[in-house]
Design a protein around this motif. Structure first.
Motif, PDB file in Angstrom:
ATOM      1  N   LEU A   1      -2.663   8.870  -7.493  1.00  0.00           N
ATOM      2  CA  LEU A   1      -1.485   9.674  -7.804  1.00  0.00           C
ATOM      3  C   LEU A   1      -0.381   8.851  -8.427  1.00  0.00           C
ATOM      4  O   LEU A   1      -0.194   7.668  -8.112  1.00  0.00           O
ATOM      5  CB  LEU A   1      -0.949  10.341  -6.528  1.00  0.00           C
ATOM      6  CG  LEU A   1      -1.909  11.267  -5.781  1.00  0.00           C
ATOM      7  CD1 LEU A   1      -1.227  11.790  -4.528  1.00  0.00           C
ATOM      8  CD2 LEU A   1      -2.361  12.403  -6.676  1.00  0.00           C
ATOM      9  N   VAL A   2       0.369   9.500  -9.304  1.00  0.00           N
ATOM     10  CA  VAL A   2       1.608   8.935  -9.836  1.00  0.00           C
ATOM     11  C   VAL A   2       2.721   9.211  -8.818  1.00  0.00           C
ATOM     12  O   VAL A   2       2.824  10.313  -8.274  1.00  0.00           O
ATOM     13  CB  VAL A   2       1.964   9.566 -11.191  1.00  0.00           C
ATOM     14  CG1 VAL A   2       3.293   9.011 -11.701  1.00  0.00           C
ATOM     15  CG2 VAL A   2       0.843   9.314 -12.191  1.00  0.00           C
ATOM     16  N   GLN A   3       3.542   8.213  -8.549  1.00  0.00           N
ATOM     17  CA  GLN A   3       4.630   8.352  -7.576  1.00  0.00           C
ATOM     18  C   GLN A   3       5.949   7.944  -8.202  1.00  0.00           C
ATOM     19  O   GLN A   3       5.990   7.203  -9.194  1.00  0.00           O
ATOM     20  CB  GLN A   3       4.356   7.478  -6.340  1.00  0.00           C
ATOM     21  CG  GLN A   3       3.082   7.833  -5.608  1.00  0.00           C
ATOM     22  CD  GLN A   3       2.842   6.907  -4.434  1.00  0.00           C
ATOM     23  OE1 GLN A   3       3.647   6.024  -4.166  1.00  0.00           O
ATOM     24  NE2 GLN A   3       1.734   7.109  -3.747  1.00  0.00           N
ATOM     25  N   ALA A   4       7.008   8.456  -7.614  1.00  0.00           N
ATOM     26  CA  ALA A   4       8.339   8.020  -8.055  1.00  0.00           C
ATOM     27  C   ALA A   4       8.492   6.538  -7.755  1.00  0.00           C
ATOM     28  O   ALA A   4       8.027   6.041  -6.725  1.00  0.00           O
ATOM     29  CB  ALA A   4       9.422   8.822  -7.331  1.00  0.00           C
ATOM     30  N   PRO A  58      -1.210   3.345  -9.112  1.00  0.00           N
ATOM     31  CA  PRO A  58      -2.129   2.289  -8.666  1.00  0.00           C
ATOM     32  C   PRO A  58      -2.673   1.471  -9.830  1.00  0.00           C
ATOM     33  O   PRO A  58      -2.924   1.992 -10.922  1.00  0.00           O
ATOM     34  CB  PRO A  58      -3.250   3.069  -7.970  1.00  0.00           C
ATOM     35  CG  PRO A  58      -2.657   4.395  -7.647  1.00  0.00           C
ATOM     36  CD  PRO A  58      -1.674   4.676  -8.743  1.00  0.00           C
ATOM     37  N   LYS A  59      -2.870   0.181  -9.586  1.00  0.00           N
ATOM     38  CA  LYS A  59      -3.434  -0.678 -10.628  1.00  0.00           C
ATOM     39  C   LYS A  59      -4.821  -0.212 -11.046  1.00  0.00           C
ATOM     40  O   LYS A  59      -5.195  -0.302 -12.220  1.00  0.00           O
ATOM     41  CB  LYS A  59      -3.522  -2.124 -10.110  1.00  0.00           C
ATOM     42  CG  LYS A  59      -2.200  -2.835  -9.968  1.00  0.00           C
ATOM     43  CD  LYS A  59      -2.430  -4.254  -9.476  1.00  0.00           C
ATOM     44  CE  LYS A  59      -1.108  -5.003  -9.331  1.00  0.00           C
ATOM     45  NZ  LYS A  59      -1.333  -6.398  -8.844  1.00  0.00           N
ATOM     46  N   LYS A  60      -5.605   0.294 -10.079  1.00  0.00           N
ATOM     47  CA  LYS A  60      -6.984   0.676 -10.374  1.00  0.00           C
ATOM     48  C   LYS A  60      -7.076   1.884 -11.300  1.00  0.00           C
ATOM     49  O   LYS A  60      -8.156   2.230 -11.765  1.00  0.00           O
ATOM     50  CB  LYS A  60      -7.735   0.959  -9.078  1.00  0.00           C
ATOM     51  CG  LYS A  60      -7.168   2.094  -8.252  1.00  0.00           C
ATOM     52  CD  LYS A  60      -7.981   2.328  -6.979  1.00  0.00           C
ATOM     53  CE  LYS A  60      -7.875   1.131  -6.063  1.00  0.00           C
ATOM     54  NZ  LYS A  60      -8.589   1.379  -4.764  1.00  0.00           N
ATOM     55  N   ASP A  63       0.292  -1.726  -6.752  1.00  0.00           N
ATOM     56  CA  ASP A  63       0.861  -0.733  -7.669  1.00  0.00           C
ATOM     57  C   ASP A  63       1.530  -1.416  -8.848  1.00  0.00           C
ATOM     58  O   ASP A  63       1.925  -2.593  -8.790  1.00  0.00           O
ATOM     59  CB  ASP A  63       1.883   0.136  -6.926  1.00  0.00           C
ATOM     60  CG  ASP A  63       1.234   0.970  -5.836  1.00  0.00           C
ATOM     61  OD1 ASP A  63       0.100   1.413  -6.045  1.00  0.00           O
ATOM     62  OD2 ASP A  63       1.867   1.159  -4.785  1.00  0.00           O
ATOM     63  N   LEU A  64       1.691  -0.643  -9.906  1.00  0.00           N
ATOM     64  CA  LEU A  64       2.398  -1.083 -11.105  1.00  0.00           C
ATOM     65  C   LEU A  64       3.621  -0.209 -11.321  1.00  0.00           C
ATOM     66  O   LEU A  64       3.593   0.998 -11.072  1.00  0.00           O
ATOM     67  CB  LEU A  64       1.492  -1.001 -12.333  1.00  0.00           C
ATOM     68  CG  LEU A  64       0.303  -1.973 -12.393  1.00  0.00           C
ATOM     69  CD1 LEU A  64      -0.521  -1.703 -13.645  1.00  0.00           C
ATOM     70  CD2 LEU A  64       0.772  -3.418 -12.366  1.00  0.00           C
ATOM     71  N   THR A  94       1.040  13.577 -10.237  1.00  0.00           N
ATOM     72  CA  THR A  94      -0.044  13.710 -11.214  1.00  0.00           C
ATOM     73  C   THR A  94      -1.270  12.930 -10.742  1.00  0.00           C
ATOM     74  O   THR A  94      -1.156  11.764 -10.342  1.00  0.00           O
ATOM     75  CB  THR A  94       0.401  13.182 -12.588  1.00  0.00           C
ATOM     76  OG1 THR A  94       1.566  13.908 -13.017  1.00  0.00           O
ATOM     77  CG2 THR A  94      -0.713  13.341 -13.616  1.00  0.00           C
ATOM     78  N   VAL A  95      -2.444  13.564 -10.810  1.00  0.00           N
ATOM     79  CA  VAL A  95      -3.697  12.919 -10.383  1.00  0.00           C
ATOM     80  C   VAL A  95      -4.285  12.159 -11.558  1.00  0.00           C
ATOM     81  O   VAL A  95      -4.401  12.674 -12.668  1.00  0.00           O
ATOM     82  CB  VAL A  95      -4.697  13.961  -9.856  1.00  0.00           C
ATOM     83  CG1 VAL A  95      -6.000  13.285  -9.438  1.00  0.00           C
ATOM     84  CG2 VAL A  95      -4.093  14.726  -8.682  1.00  0.00           C
TER      85      VAL A  95
END
Length: 340
Positions: A25-28, A282-284, A314-315, A327-328
């Motif tokens: 997931l995309v995070q704030a 996530p980096k992956k 994380d990046l 967002t997935v």
């Protein structure tokens, strides 16, 4: 042959395409801020003498905890003499007052006897008036003795209060951190003799911005590290007047749980997580080919990204219209952010 083909087909299903792993997931974006300060005593008190005299005894040295004994004692010889003399005078007045009360009681009876004789025309008026005068003087004498006794009792209280001030005390449980006097010294009234500090609770001063303070106030107690050991703290006070240069507020934390030493100068670290510009993912989930990183959405679309930094797994990336928190993403086939 059929068995071999079936095994290969099953292997493809298990391994799947390059983006089979989902749920990324995309995070704030969040940033971590480490604030540090050093412990100190909750309060410091200066010990000073209120009377002049010679120091006869000092009961505590630097680093010792104050117990039942006072910090020091000043020679009370002369005030003891005054107290003793005042007590003797008071005893004398009490005896004189008792004598006057006895005489007053006798004169009251005498006046009644003369008054009875005068009403029977046996005693002349002059004798009745003389008895009344003696009775009045006896009353005044007893009243004078009462006033003198009250005045002397007040004087005796004052002397005893002065005697009490020949001992300089410090709060029980506090620690002596400075000592400026030795037995035998002559000290003047108002002389600063020592300092005592309250180490029953350790406090940590910090300077925070309004945003940092708001995050700190979200919980009643705060997780901190004291010399690398875990601890808990809470806000003791916040100074509403901000610093003109740094635009920050002075805040004091008080440690409520602490397993280490109890002294000043212990490094205390507080980690805050603050909202930041951009997004975290996530980096992956990141493919970085030829220095053109991108991510793949669930529907297969690719979205280029600009990497600003990293934090653990994380990046941190710049904001992207096609990406929003929640967002997935699909996992990258190659090692995160390293494929070329």
């Amino acid at each position: 042959m059929r068995k071999l083909i079936a095994c290969l087909w099953a292997g493809l299903i298990v391994v799947g395409p390059a983006w089979a792993q989902e749920g990324l997931l995309v995070q704030a974006a969040r940033k971590q801020l480490v604030l540090s300060g050093y412990t100190r005593s909750r309060a410091v008190q200066t010990l000073a003498c209120e009377v002049a005299g010679k120091v006869t005894q000092v009961n505590y040295d630097v680093g010792q905890t104050v117990g039942e004994k006072p910090f020091l004692e000043i020679d009370p010889t002369f005030v003891d003499f005054q107290i003793e003399q005042a007590q003797w005078t008071l005893d004398k007045l009490v005896v004189a007052r008792a004598r006057g009360a006895s005489r007053l009681e006798y004169l009251q009876k005498e006046f009644k006897r003369v008054d009875t004789l005068h009403q029977g025309r046996v005693a002349p008026l002059s004798k009745l008036e003389g008895a009344a005068e003696e009775l009045d003087q006896a009353r005044l004498s007893v009243q004078t003795a009462d006033v003198e006794i009250k005045a002397l009792k007040t004087q005796l209280k004052e002397l005893k209060e002065r005697r009490r001030r020949h001992t300089v005390t410090a709060p029980a449980g506090w620690v002596i951190v400075q000592r400026r006097v030795e037995p035998g010294e002559i000290v003047a009234a108002g002389t600063s003799l020592a300092q005592a500090a309250d180490f029953t609770q350790l406090v940590v001063p910090l300077f925070l911005s309004g945003e940092e303070l708001a995050v700190l106030r979200q919980n009643e107690t705060i997780t901190v590290k004291v010399e690398g050991r875990p601890g808990r703290a809470r806000i003791n006070w916040v100074n509403p007047q901000f610093d003109e240069r740094t635009r920050k507020l002075a805040v004091e934390l008080v440690l409520v749980e602490h397993a280490g030493e109890v002294r000043g100068g212990l490094l205390t670290e507080l980690i805050l997580e603050l909202d930041s510009q951009g997004l975290m993912l996530p980096k992956k989930a990141v493919v970085d080919r030829y220095d053109n990183p991108y991510v793949v959405l669930k529907d297969g679309r690719t979205v280029p990204i600009v990497i600003l930094g990293e934090s653990g797994e994380d990046l941190l990336i710049a904001g992207q219209a096609a990406l929003a928190p929640g967002t997935v993403l699909k996992a990258a086939a190659a090692s995160p952010a390293t494929a070329r």
